[in-house]
Design a protein around this motif. Structure first.
Motif, mmCIF file in Angstrom:
data_model
loop_
_atom_site.group_PDB
_atom_site.id
_atom_site.type_symbol
_atom_site.label_atom_id
_atom_site.label_comp_id
_atom_site.label_asym_id
_atom_site.label_seq_id
_atom_site.Cartn_x
_atom_site.Cartn_y
_atom_site.Cartn_z
ATOM 1 N N SER A 238 62.871 53.976 115.904
ATOM 2 C CA SER A 238 62.041 52.944 116.525
ATOM 3 C C SER A 238 61.722 51.823 115.542
ATOM 4 O O SER A 238 61.697 50.643 115.915
ATOM 5 C CB SER A 238 60.742 53.546 117.043
ATOM 6 N N ALA A 239 61.471 52.176 114.287
ATOM 7 C CA ALA A 239 61.159 51.156 113.281
ATOM 8 C C ALA A 239 62.363 50.258 113.029
ATOM 9 O O ALA A 239 62.203 49.058 112.801
ATOM 10 C CB ALA A 239 60.727 51.816 111.983
ATOM 11 N N ASP A 240 63.559 50.812 113.083
ATOM 12 C CA ASP A 240 64.764 49.995 112.898
ATOM 13 C C ASP A 240 65.056 49.137 114.117
ATOM 14 O O ASP A 240 65.668 48.076 113.996
ATOM 15 C CB ASP A 240 65.970 50.891 112.606
ATOM 16 N N HIS A 241 64.621 49.563 115.281
ATOM 17 C CA HIS A 241 64.941 48.857 116.524
ATOM 18 C C HIS A 241 63.958 47.730 116.849
ATOM 19 O O HIS A 241 64.327 46.759 117.514
ATOM 20 C CB HIS A 241 64.981 49.855 117.681
ATOM 21 N N LYS B 201 60.131 48.897 104.162
ATOM 22 C CA LYS B 201 61.479 49.103 103.624
ATOM 23 C C LYS B 201 62.486 48.255 104.383
ATOM 24 O O LYS B 201 63.362 47.623 103.783
ATOM 25 C CB LYS B 201 61.842 50.579 103.700
ATOM 26 N N ARG B 202 62.374 48.229 105.714
ATOM 27 C CA ARG B 202 63.276 47.431 106.527
ATOM 28 C C ARG B 202 63.070 45.943 106.246
ATOM 29 O O ARG B 202 64.023 45.181 106.160
ATOM 30 C CB ARG B 202 63.053 47.710 108.006
ATOM 31 N N GLN B 203 61.810 45.529 106.054
ATOM 32 C CA GLN B 203 61.523 44.133 105.775
ATOM 33 C C GLN B 203 62.079 43.726 104.412
ATOM 34 O O GLN B 203 62.605 42.639 104.251
ATOM 35 C CB GLN B 203 60.013 43.905 105.821
ATOM 36 N N ASP B 204 61.992 44.615 103.439
ATOM 37 C CA ASP B 204 62.543 44.334 102.115
ATOM 38 C C ASP B 204 64.062 44.257 102.132
ATOM 39 O O ASP B 204 64.651 43.480 101.392
ATOM 40 C CB ASP B 204 62.099 45.396 101.104
ATOM 41 N N ASP B 205 64.701 45.058 102.994
ATOM 42 C CA ASP B 205 66.156 45.042 103.103
ATOM 43 C C ASP B 205 66.668 43.737 103.711
ATOM 44 O O ASP B 205 67.768 43.307 103.423
ATOM 45 C CB ASP B 205 66.667 46.231 103.916
#
Length: 140
Positions: free
Chosen positions: A68-71, A135-139
């Motif tokens: 869900s966090a990735d989506h 983590k997703r935002q940093d990526d």
């Protein structure tokens, strides 16, 4: 055994695993339901399937959170979401503490303990999803 490279077969394999997990969960719930009816709550909780059910449910929930966090979209910052979630969790914990304290047979200390336990149990997934979002935002 050869590794599957065809995306259609990989997707079909994942669907088959999902169906098998669903049937397994229904079977476990049926056995636990039978124990609940025949032996009561304590008899159900003594069954080792109870622990298996709890562990698989928690793992499934955490795996779903990572997907869900990735989506989700990047419109909401992780910090704002964390603050909002913490405020809601604190309000729910305080409400539970208040209502448990008002219940006959429970004292203020019981309400505080229940509120703290609920807060800790709610804090773990909130921090986990916050870490996934940052983590997703940093990526990106």
């Amino acid at each position: 055994m050869e590794k599957i490279t065809d995306e259609r077969l990989i997707l079909q394999n994942l669907k088959n695993i999902r169906i098998a997990y669903f049937i397994q969960t229904i079977g476990i719930l049926g056995i636990l339901g039978n124990d609940l009816v025949t032996k009561g709550v304590e008899g159900m909780r003594e069954n080792p399937l109870w622990l298996v059910f709890l562990i698989t449910t928690v793992i499934s929930a955490y795996l779903s959170m990572s997907i869900s966090a990735d989506h989700e979209s990047n419109k909401i910052s992780p910090q704002k979401s964390l603050r909002f979630s913490l405020v809601v969790l604190i309000l729910i914990s305080i409400a539970i503490r208040f209502f448990v304290s008002l219940t006959d047979g429970f004292t203020l200390i019981n309400g505080v303990i229940m509120g703290v336990i609920l807060f800790i149990c709610g804090l773990i997934p909130i921090v986990y999803i916050y870490n996934l979002r940052t983590k997703r935002q940093d990526d990106e």
